[in-house]
Design a protein around this motif. Structure first.
Motif, PDB file in Angstrom:
ATOM      1  N   TYR A  86      35.420  44.034  46.849  1.00 31.66           N
ATOM      2  CA  TYR A  86      36.645  43.802  47.142  1.00 31.66           C
ATOM      3  C   TYR A  86      37.319  44.367  48.371  1.00 31.66           C
ATOM      4  N   ARG A  87      37.115  45.965  47.923  1.00 32.99           N
ATOM      5  CA  ARG A  87      37.874  46.646  49.133  1.00 32.99           C
ATOM      6  C   ARG A  87      37.333  46.296  50.490  1.00 32.99           C
TER       7      ARG A  87
ATOM      8  N   TRP B 232      36.826  33.889  48.877  1.00 36.74           N
ATOM      9  CA  TRP B 232      36.792  35.397  48.620  1.00 36.74           C
ATOM     10  C   TRP B 232      35.835  35.374  47.093  1.00 36.74           C
TER      11      TRP B 232
ATOM     12  N   MET C 240      32.612  37.836  46.940  1.00 38.06           N
ATOM     13  CA  MET C 240      32.378  39.120  46.239  1.00 38.06           C
ATOM     14  C   MET C 240      31.127  39.174  45.350  1.00 38.06           C
TER      15      MET C 240
END
Length: 75
Positions: free
Chosen positions: A5-6, A22, A26
């Protein structure tokens, strides 16, 4: 998944991605990171004699009897 995520959030085009993109990226990143860690751990446990060996370093002129064409074709 937090690391994935980061990493995604730090990318320049992160704002352009939809929620679904997203959610798709991920797990892919997590799987790739786990596979990389698994490979790193296996290589460390293997205790390879020549860690930096590569196929280009093979000496075909030695008396080992390796066929260069066949060996490079298989790689």
């Amino acid at each position: 998944m937090a690391t994935a995520y980061r990493e995604l959030a730090e990318q320049v085009n992160a704002a352009d991605l939809s929620r679904y993109e997203w959610l798709g990226l991920m797990p892919d990143r997590e799987a790739a990171m786990r596979a990389g860690r698994r490979l790193t751990n296996r290589l460390a446990v293997a205790k390879l004699r020549f860690v930096d060996a590569c196929i280009e370093d093979i000496d075909f002129a030695s008396r080992g009897g390796l066929d260069q064409r066949n060996t490079l074709q298989q790689a």
